[in-house]
Design a protein around this motif. Structure first.
Motif, PDB file in Angstrom:
ATOM      1  N   PRO A   7      38.830  37.979  58.648  1.00  0.00           N
ATOM      2  CA  PRO A   7      37.881  37.157  59.403  1.00  0.00           C
ATOM      3  C   PRO A   7      36.576  37.901  59.703  1.00  0.00           C
ATOM      4  CG  PRO A   7      40.081  36.950  60.326  1.00  0.00           C
ATOM      5  CD  PRO A   7      40.132  38.063  59.320  1.00  0.00           C
ATOM      6  N   GLY A   8      35.475  37.174  59.558  1.00  0.00           N
ATOM      7  CA  GLY A   8      34.163  37.745  59.819  1.00  0.00           C
ATOM      8  C   GLY A   8      33.591  38.516  58.651  1.00  0.00           C
ATOM      9  N   VAL A   9      34.397  38.769  57.631  1.00  0.00           N
ATOM     10  CA  VAL A   9      33.933  39.503  56.450  1.00  0.00           C
ATOM     11  C   VAL A   9      34.065  38.647  55.198  1.00  0.00           C
ATOM     12  CG1 VAL A   9      34.271  41.550  55.003  1.00  0.00           C
ATOM     13  CG2 VAL A   9      34.526  41.722  57.488  1.00  0.00           C
ATOM     14  N   LEU A  10      35.244  38.097  54.993  1.00  0.00           N
ATOM     15  CA  LEU A  10      35.489  37.214  53.845  1.00  0.00           C
ATOM     16  C   LEU A  10      35.371  35.771  54.301  1.00  0.00           C
ATOM     17  CD1 LEU A  10      38.606  38.962  52.291  1.00  0.00           C
ATOM     18  CD2 LEU A  10      36.301  38.896  51.342  1.00  0.00           C
ATOM     19  N   PRO A  11      34.460  35.018  53.714  1.00  0.00           N
ATOM     20  CA  PRO A  11      34.327  33.610  54.098  1.00  0.00           C
ATOM     21  C   PRO A  11      35.580  32.824  53.725  1.00  0.00           C
ATOM     22  CG  PRO A  11      32.460  34.336  52.745  1.00  0.00           C
ATOM     23  CD  PRO A  11      33.477  35.418  52.710  1.00  0.00           C
ATOM     24  N   ALA A  12      36.048  31.989  54.620  1.00  0.00           N
ATOM     25  CA  ALA A  12      37.219  31.150  54.347  1.00  0.00           C
ATOM     26  C   ALA A  12      36.944  30.259  53.148  1.00  0.00           C
ATOM     27  CB  ALA A  12      37.565  30.309  55.568  1.00  0.00           C
ATOM     28  N   GLY A  13      37.887  30.214  52.216  1.00  0.00           N
ATOM     29  CA  GLY A  13      37.759  29.343  51.048  1.00  0.00           C
ATOM     30  C   GLY A  13      36.920  29.903  49.918  1.00  0.00           C
ATOM     31  N   ALA A  14      36.356  31.084  50.081  1.00  0.00           N
ATOM     32  CA  ALA A  14      35.537  31.672  49.016  1.00  0.00           C
ATOM     33  C   ALA A  14      36.417  32.053  47.826  1.00  0.00           C
ATOM     34  CB  ALA A  14      34.804  32.905  49.521  1.00  0.00           C
ATOM     35  N   THR A  15      35.884  31.923  46.639  1.00  0.00           N
ATOM     36  CA  THR A  15      36.631  32.283  45.434  1.00  0.00           C
ATOM     37  C   THR A  15      35.780  33.162  44.537  1.00  0.00           C
ATOM     38  OG1 THR A  15      35.907  30.331  44.217  1.00  0.00           O
ATOM     39  CG2 THR A  15      37.952  30.132  45.461  1.00  0.00           C
ATOM     40  N   ARG A  16      36.458  33.901  43.682  1.00  0.00           N
ATOM     41  CA  ARG A  16      35.811  34.705  42.645  1.00  0.00           C
ATOM     42  C   ARG A  16      36.428  34.287  41.319  1.00  0.00           C
ATOM     43  NH1 ARG A  16      33.478  39.990  44.742  1.00  0.00           N
ATOM     44  NH2 ARG A  16      32.952  39.338  46.843  1.00  0.00           N
ATOM     45  N   GLU A  17      35.664  34.424  40.285  1.00  0.00           N
ATOM     46  CA  GLU A  17      36.167  34.042  38.973  1.00  0.00           C
ATOM     47  C   GLU A  17      37.141  35.057  38.399  1.00  0.00           C
ATOM     48  OE1 GLU A  17      35.610  31.213  37.145  1.00  0.00           O
ATOM     49  OE2 GLU A  17      34.705  30.458  38.972  1.00  0.00           O
ATOM     50  N   PHE A  18      36.947  36.338  38.731  1.00  0.00           N
ATOM     51  CA  PHE A  18      37.733  37.371  38.064  1.00  0.00           C
ATOM     52  C   PHE A  18      37.906  38.575  38.965  1.00  0.00           C
ATOM     53  CE2 PHE A  18      38.128  41.069  35.273  1.00  0.00           C
ATOM     54  CZ  PHE A  18      39.160  40.670  34.457  1.00  0.00           C
ATOM     55  N   ALA A  19      39.088  39.116  39.004  1.00  0.00           N
ATOM     56  CA  ALA A  19      39.366  40.362  39.710  1.00  0.00           C
ATOM     57  C   ALA A  19      40.544  41.026  39.005  1.00  0.00           C
ATOM     58  CB  ALA A  19      39.697  40.098  41.174  1.00  0.00           C
ATOM     59  N   THR A  20      40.663  42.335  39.153  1.00  0.00           N
ATOM     60  CA  THR A  20      41.782  43.063  38.564  1.00  0.00           C
ATOM     61  C   THR A  20      42.552  43.778  39.670  1.00  0.00           C
ATOM     62  OG1 THR A  20      40.702  45.213  38.223  1.00  0.00           O
ATOM     63  CG2 THR A  20      40.351  43.519  36.529  1.00  0.00           C
ATOM     64  N   THR A  21      43.717  44.285  39.338  1.00  0.00           N
ATOM     65  CA  THR A  21      44.493  45.027  40.312  1.00  0.00           C
ATOM     66  C   THR A  21      43.775  46.307  40.731  1.00  0.00           C
ATOM     67  OG1 THR A  21      45.785  46.001  38.519  1.00  0.00           O
ATOM     68  CG2 THR A  21      46.725  44.090  39.633  1.00  0.00           C
ATOM     69  N   LEU A  22      42.905  46.838  39.897  1.00  0.00           N
ATOM     70  CA  LEU A  22      42.098  48.002  40.282  1.00  0.00           C
ATOM     71  C   LEU A  22      41.177  47.659  41.448  1.00  0.00           C
ATOM     72  CD1 LEU A  22      41.104  49.365  36.760  1.00  0.00           C
ATOM     73  CD2 LEU A  22      42.705  50.404  38.368  1.00  0.00           C
ATOM     74  N   ASP A  23      40.731  46.417  41.503  1.00  0.00           N
ATOM     75  CA  ASP A  23      39.853  45.980  42.586  1.00  0.00           C
ATOM     76  C   ASP A  23      40.569  45.951  43.932  1.00  0.00           C
ATOM     77  OD1 ASP A  23      37.912  45.633  40.620  1.00  0.00           O
ATOM     78  OD2 ASP A  23      38.367  43.502  40.383  1.00  0.00           O
ATOM     79  N   VAL A  24      41.878  45.731  43.924  1.00  0.00           N
ATOM     80  CA  VAL A  24      42.638  45.703  45.174  1.00  0.00           C
ATOM     81  C   VAL A  24      42.576  47.077  45.844  1.00  0.00           C
ATOM     82  CG1 VAL A  24      44.916  45.365  46.214  1.00  0.00           C
ATOM     83  CG2 VAL A  24      44.133  43.830  44.399  1.00  0.00           C
ATOM     84  N   THR A  25      42.780  48.131  45.074  1.00  0.00           N
ATOM     85  CA  THR A  25      42.716  49.486  45.631  1.00  0.00           C
ATOM     86  C   THR A  25      41.330  49.791  46.178  1.00  0.00           C
ATOM     87  OG1 THR A  25      44.401  50.231  44.079  1.00  0.00           O
ATOM     88  CG2 THR A  25      43.046  51.928  45.105  1.00  0.00           C
ATOM     89  N   ALA A  26      40.295  49.477  45.422  1.00  0.00           N
ATOM     90  CA  ALA A  26      38.925  49.724  45.874  1.00  0.00           C
ATOM     91  C   ALA A  26      38.616  48.944  47.142  1.00  0.00           C
ATOM     92  CB  ALA A  26      37.936  49.361  44.768  1.00  0.00           C
ATOM     93  N   THR A  27      39.119  47.735  47.249  1.00  0.00           N
ATOM     94  CA  THR A  27      38.896  46.900  48.423  1.00  0.00           C
ATOM     95  C   THR A  27      39.589  47.484  49.653  1.00  0.00           C
ATOM     96  OG1 THR A  27      38.678  44.962  47.005  1.00  0.00           O
ATOM     97  CG2 THR A  27      39.148  44.559  49.333  1.00  0.00           C
ATOM     98  N   ILE A  28      40.815  47.959  49.496  1.00  0.00           N
ATOM     99  CA  ILE A  28      41.527  48.585  50.611  1.00  0.00           C
ATOM    100  C   ILE A  28      40.802  49.843  51.075  1.00  0.00           C
ATOM    101  CG2 ILE A  28      43.660  49.772  51.261  1.00  0.00           C
ATOM    102  CD1 ILE A  28      45.120  47.782  49.375  1.00  0.00           C
ATOM    103  N   LEU A  29      40.354  50.659  50.141  1.00  0.00           N
ATOM    104  CA  LEU A  29      39.605  51.867  50.512  1.00  0.00           C
ATOM    105  C   LEU A  29      38.342  51.507  51.290  1.00  0.00           C
ATOM    106  CD1 LEU A  29      39.908  53.971  47.229  1.00  0.00           C
ATOM    107  CD2 LEU A  29      40.931  54.506  49.454  1.00  0.00           C
ATOM    108  N   ALA A  30      37.593  50.524  50.809  1.00  0.00           N
ATOM    109  CA  ALA A  30      36.354  50.117  51.476  1.00  0.00           C
ATOM    110  C   ALA A  30      36.634  49.554  52.867  1.00  0.00           C
ATOM    111  CB  ALA A  30      35.613  49.089  50.629  1.00  0.00           C
ATOM    112  N   ALA A  31      37.674  48.737  52.997  1.00  0.00           N
ATOM    113  CA  ALA A  31      38.007  48.155  54.296  1.00  0.00           C
ATOM    114  C   ALA A  31      38.421  49.230  55.294  1.00  0.00           C
ATOM    115  CB  ALA A  31      39.127  47.127  54.141  1.00  0.00           C
ATOM    116  N   ALA A  32      39.014  50.309  54.803  1.00  0.00           N
ATOM    117  CA  ALA A  32      39.435  51.411  55.674  1.00  0.00           C
ATOM    118  C   ALA A  32      38.293  52.382  55.967  1.00  0.00           C
ATOM    119  CB  ALA A  32      40.592  52.168  55.024  1.00  0.00           C
ATOM    120  N   GLY A  33      37.135  52.145  55.356  1.00  0.00           N
ATOM    121  CA  GLY A  33      35.988  53.024  55.577  1.00  0.00           C
ATOM    122  C   GLY A  33      36.024  54.283  54.738  1.00  0.00           C
TER     123      GLY A  33
END
Length: 86
Positions: A45-71
């Motif tokens: 909440p407050g970062v990812l808009p509800a209902g937003a979509t992306r056309e493409f993502a990979t499992t590598l992006d999940v790790t990068a996203t977790i790192l970024a969210a953790a600072g």
């Protein structure tokens, strides 16, 4: 309630065994949707808009996203992308 408003929640899955779609049993060497598409649902909440979509993502992006969210810094040579970034 405090955790719900500032916790990154990620739901994803493996591509599975296709459940014998197309007469194929547990073969992951094809390009059918059941092999290529997997669920990836994120909530922050407050970062990812509800209902937003992306056309493409990979499992590598999940790790990068977790790192970024953790600072944490994403290594310069890492191939994934932060999905929280615009």
């Amino acid at each position: 309630r405090g955790l719900a408003n500032n916790t990154l929640v990620i739901f994803t899955s493996d591509h599975g065994t296709e459940l014998f779609d197309h007469g194929i049993g547990n073969d992951k060497h094809n390009f059918f949707d059941a092999s290529l598409r997997v669920p990836l649902i994120m909530r922050l909440p407050g970062v990812l808009p509800a209902g937003a979509t992306r056309e493409f993502a990979t499992t590598l992006d999940v790790t990068a996203t977790i790192l970024a969210a953790a600072g944490a810094d994403i290594p310069a040579d890492y191939q994934g992308f932060d999905l929280l970034a615009p």
